[in-house]
Design a protein around this motif. Structure first.
Motif, PDB file in Angstrom:
ATOM      1  N   VAL A  15       0.868  -1.179   0.000  1.00 23.18           N
ATOM      2  CA  VAL A  15       0.000   0.000   0.000  1.00 23.18           C
ATOM      3  C   VAL A  15       0.903   1.227   0.000  1.00 23.18           C
ATOM      4  N   GLY A  16       0.806   2.049  -1.036  1.00 19.34           N
ATOM      5  CA  GLY A  16       1.546   3.301  -1.028  1.00 19.34           C
ATOM      6  C   GLY A  16       0.989   4.193   0.064  1.00 19.34           C
ATOM      7  N   SER A  17       1.806   4.563   1.025  1.00 19.08           N
ATOM      8  CA  SER A  17       1.306   5.272   2.196  1.00 19.08           C
ATOM      9  C   SER A  17       0.702   6.629   1.848  1.00 19.08           C
ATOM     10  N   PRO A  18      -0.388   6.994   2.534  1.00 18.50           N
ATOM     11  CA  PRO A  18      -0.958   8.335   2.353  1.00 18.50           C
ATOM     12  C   PRO A  18      -0.139   9.351   3.136  1.00 18.50           C
ATOM     13  N   MET A  19       0.738  10.090   2.470  1.00 19.26           N
ATOM     14  CA  MET A  19       1.683  10.975   3.149  1.00 19.26           C
ATOM     15  C   MET A  19       1.269  12.436   3.039  1.00 19.26           C
ATOM     16  N   PHE A  20       1.442  13.149   4.123  1.00 21.78           N
ATOM     17  CA  PHE A  20       1.111  14.567   4.188  1.00 21.78           C
ATOM     18  C   PHE A  20       1.840  15.322   3.086  1.00 21.78           C
ATOM     19  N   ILE A  21       1.091  16.078   2.284  1.00 22.62           N
ATOM     20  CA  ILE A  21       1.586  16.907   1.189  1.00 22.62           C
ATOM     21  C   ILE A  21       2.137  16.072   0.033  1.00 22.62           C
ATOM     22  N   VAL A  22       2.929  15.037   0.330  1.00 20.70           N
ATOM     23  CA  VAL A  22       3.624  14.287  -0.718  1.00 20.70           C
ATOM     24  C   VAL A  22       2.661  13.539  -1.631  1.00 20.70           C
ATOM     25  N   SER A  23       1.589  12.983  -1.083  1.00 15.84           N
ATOM     26  CA  SER A  23       0.679  12.155  -1.872  1.00 15.84           C
ATOM     27  C   SER A  23      -0.328  13.038  -2.605  1.00 15.84           C
ATOM     28  N   TYR A  24      -0.224  13.061  -3.916  1.00 11.66           N
ATOM     29  CA  TYR A  24      -1.050  13.897  -4.774  1.00 11.66           C
ATOM     30  C   TYR A  24      -1.496  13.034  -5.947  1.00 11.66           C
ATOM     31  N   PRO A  25      -2.402  13.496  -6.812  1.00  9.22           N
ATOM     32  CA  PRO A  25      -2.957  12.603  -7.847  1.00  9.22           C
ATOM     33  C   PRO A  25      -1.922  11.929  -8.728  1.00  9.22           C
ATOM     34  N   GLU A  26      -0.886  12.658  -9.156  1.00 16.09           N
ATOM     35  CA  GLU A  26       0.105  12.039 -10.050  1.00 16.09           C
ATOM     36  C   GLU A  26       0.818  10.867  -9.382  1.00 16.09           C
ATOM     37  N   SER A  39      -2.627   5.669  -2.531  1.00 11.31           N
ATOM     38  CA  SER A  39      -3.449   6.332  -1.526  1.00 11.31           C
ATOM     39  C   SER A  39      -3.014   7.769  -1.297  1.00 11.31           C
ATOM     40  N   PHE A  40      -3.919   8.541  -0.697  1.00  6.23           N
ATOM     41  CA  PHE A  40      -3.603   9.906  -0.304  1.00  6.23           C
ATOM     42  C   PHE A  40      -4.530  10.323   0.826  1.00  6.23           C
ATOM     43  N   PRO A  41      -4.100  11.248   1.687  1.00  2.55           N
ATOM     44  CA  PRO A  41      -5.001  11.781   2.713  1.00  2.55           C
ATOM     45  C   PRO A  41      -6.031  12.710   2.078  1.00  2.55           C
ATOM     46  N   ALA A  50     -11.602  20.424  -3.830  1.00  3.26           N
ATOM     47  CA  ALA A  50     -10.633  19.781  -4.709  1.00  3.26           C
ATOM     48  C   ALA A  50     -10.672  18.265  -4.606  1.00  3.26           C
ATOM     49  N   LEU A  51     -11.216  17.732  -3.514  1.00  5.61           N
ATOM     50  CA  LEU A  51     -11.246  16.277  -3.352  1.00  5.61           C
ATOM     51  C   LEU A  51     -12.060  15.619  -4.459  1.00  5.61           C
ATOM     52  N   ASP A  52     -13.194  16.180  -4.773  1.00  7.36           N
ATOM     53  CA  ASP A  52     -14.020  15.648  -5.860  1.00  7.36           C
ATOM     54  C   ASP A  52     -13.259  15.709  -7.180  1.00  7.36           C
ATOM     55  N   GLU A  53     -12.537  16.792  -7.419  1.00  7.36           N
ATOM     56  CA  GLU A  53     -11.744  16.938  -8.645  1.00  7.36           C
ATOM     57  C   GLU A  53     -10.634  15.908  -8.691  1.00  7.36           C
ATOM     58  N   TRP A  54      -9.954  15.711  -7.568  1.00 11.60           N
ATOM     59  CA  TRP A  54      -8.872  14.724  -7.524  1.00 11.60           C
ATOM     60  C   TRP A  54      -9.397  13.329  -7.868  1.00 11.60           C
ATOM     61  N   LEU A  55     -10.476  12.920  -7.216  1.00 12.29           N
ATOM     62  CA  LEU A  55     -11.007  11.576  -7.442  1.00 12.29           C
ATOM     63  C   LEU A  55     -11.516  11.406  -8.869  1.00 12.29           C
ATOM     64  N   THR A  56     -12.147  12.438  -9.400  1.00 13.08           N
ATOM     65  CA  THR A  56     -12.610  12.383 -10.786  1.00 13.08           C
ATOM     66  C   THR A  56     -11.433  12.193 -11.732  1.00 13.08           C
ATOM     67  N   GLN A  57     -10.358  12.954 -11.526  1.00 11.11           N
ATOM     68  CA  GLN A  57      -9.163  12.847 -12.362  1.00 11.11           C
ATOM     69  C   GLN A  57      -8.535  11.460 -12.256  1.00 11.11           C
ATOM     70  N   ILE A  58      -8.353  10.981 -11.035  1.00 11.45           N
ATOM     71  CA  ILE A  58      -7.691   9.689 -10.830  1.00 11.45           C
ATOM     72  C   ILE A  58      -8.503   8.562 -11.454  1.00 11.45           C
ATOM     73  N   GLN A  59      -9.798   8.532 -11.191  1.00  7.18           N
ATOM     74  CA  GLN A  59     -10.631   7.451 -11.709  1.00  7.18           C
ATOM     75  C   GLN A  59     -10.721   7.482 -13.232  1.00  7.18           C
ATOM     76  N   ALA A  60     -10.785   8.681 -13.810  1.00  6.29           N
ATOM     77  CA  ALA A  60     -10.865   8.789 -15.272  1.00  6.29           C
ATOM     78  C   ALA A  60      -9.569   8.314 -15.923  1.00  6.29           C
ATOM     79  N   GLU A  61      -8.432   8.712 -15.373  1.00  6.44           N
ATOM     80  CA  GLU A  61      -7.142   8.313 -15.958  1.00  6.44           C
ATOM     81  C   GLU A  61      -6.886   6.824 -15.790  1.00  6.44           C
ATOM     82  N   LEU A  62      -7.304   6.251 -14.663  1.00  5.03           N
ATOM     83  CA  LEU A  62      -7.124   4.809 -14.479  1.00  5.03           C
ATOM     84  C   LEU A  62      -8.027   4.024 -15.427  1.00  5.03           C
TER      85      LEU A  62
END
Length: 290
Positions: A15-26, A39-41, A50-62
């Motif tokens: 599991v890629g750890s959800p890290m403060f600041i470091v974990s972003y969509p890319e 994962s990300f916090p 921005a959370l909705d935007e992040w999840l939309t971006q991640i799910q669409a690209e995957l």
């Protein structure tokens, strides 16, 4: 206990750890495309919308990546939620993640009783961070899902296999990845564990245990001990940032395994290396050299 189906077909039990600041969509995208849990916090997505935007971006690209690579092993998304009264965003963030049917929630602090009902309703699972057996028992009593994910200085494939030998199902991978955005702002330098462009590396104890550790060090070794001085300096610097409302852009989270790093690979490179090391370690156990 069998692993939940969402965790049964990873390239590695990581599991890629959800890290403060470091974990972003890319970074999450790179982890999922490499076949591990990305994962990300939730609180990394700022402002809250921005959370909705992040999840939309991640799910669409995957989804696009899977369509272009139908045989690829793609890891699931996990979102870390801080379940505490101080988190004013919790209810909204959980609602957004439920709307997106995020398959894995990683909760921290309080056992997530209310949050689990909504997640389990669509087949998602809830993992909960614990630091001792008492917390683990409380979480299980609350109904969290049961896989054991070991965290702590996992820096090679042999460590993953050793964790499984001790009874863990998966492991957390902490600060082992380079900046997938390519900008390299704050990219980790491996020799002296500093960050470029004015970034800062602080011992993880600064975030909650610095006072306790400093007091214990003071009692056992005196106020002039080197470790006590470092803890005191780190804690004072972090508190100064917090109290003065300074930007957190220069503050990066890292696990204790950061000291074991010798280079700065991409996610794909690292996962491929970990897989080779994992398979090699398993082969040595099955057929030890004479």
């Amino acid at each position: 206990m069998a692993l939940p189906a969402i965790l049964q077909h990873l390239a590695l039990p990581v599991v890629g750890s959800p890290m403060f600041i470091v974990s972003y969509p890319e970074l999450v995208l790179a982890q999922c495309k490499a076949g591990i849990v990305g994962s990300f916090p939730a609180l990394n997505a700022r402002p809250a919308g921005a959370l909705d935007e992040w999840l939309t971006q991640i799910q669409a690209e995957l989804a696009a990546h899977k369509a272009a690579n139908p045989d690829a092993v793609i890891g699931p998304i996990a979102v870390n939620q801080i379940v505490h009264q101080s988190n004013a965003r919790l209810e909204e963030d959980v609602h957004v993640c439920v709307d997106h049917k995020v398959p894995i929630f990683i909760t921290s602090l309080r056992a997530p009783v209310k949050e689990m009902i909504a997640v389990h309703a669509y087949g998602g699972i809830v993992l909960h961070d614990v630091i001792n057996l008492r917390h683990a028992q409380k979480a299980l009593e609350a109904g969290v899902d049961g896989p054991i994910v070991l965290s702590g200085a996992i820096a090679n494939g042999g460590s993953i296999l050793a964790a499984q030998a001790m009874g863990a199902d998966l492991v957390y991978g902490h600060a082992l990845y380079r900046d997938e955005r390519g900008a390299c702002a704050g990219q980790l330098q491996t020799g002296d564990r500093r960050f470029e462009r004015g970034g800062h590396y602080l011992h993880e104890s600064v975030y909650g245990r610095a006072r306790e550790l400093h007091s214990r060090e003071h009692r056992e070794h005196g106020p002039r001990s080197g470790r006590a001085a470092r803890l005191r300096q780190n804690r004072h610097e972090f508190l100064r940032w917090h109290q003065q409302g300074e930007s957190v852009e220069g503050l990066w989270g890292a696990g204790q395994g950061v000291g074991l790093m010798e280079d700065v690979p991409s996610v794909a490179e690292l996962v491929a290396r970990l897989k080779r090391e994992y398979d090699d370690a398993k082969s040595r156990l099955i057929s030890p050299a004479a």
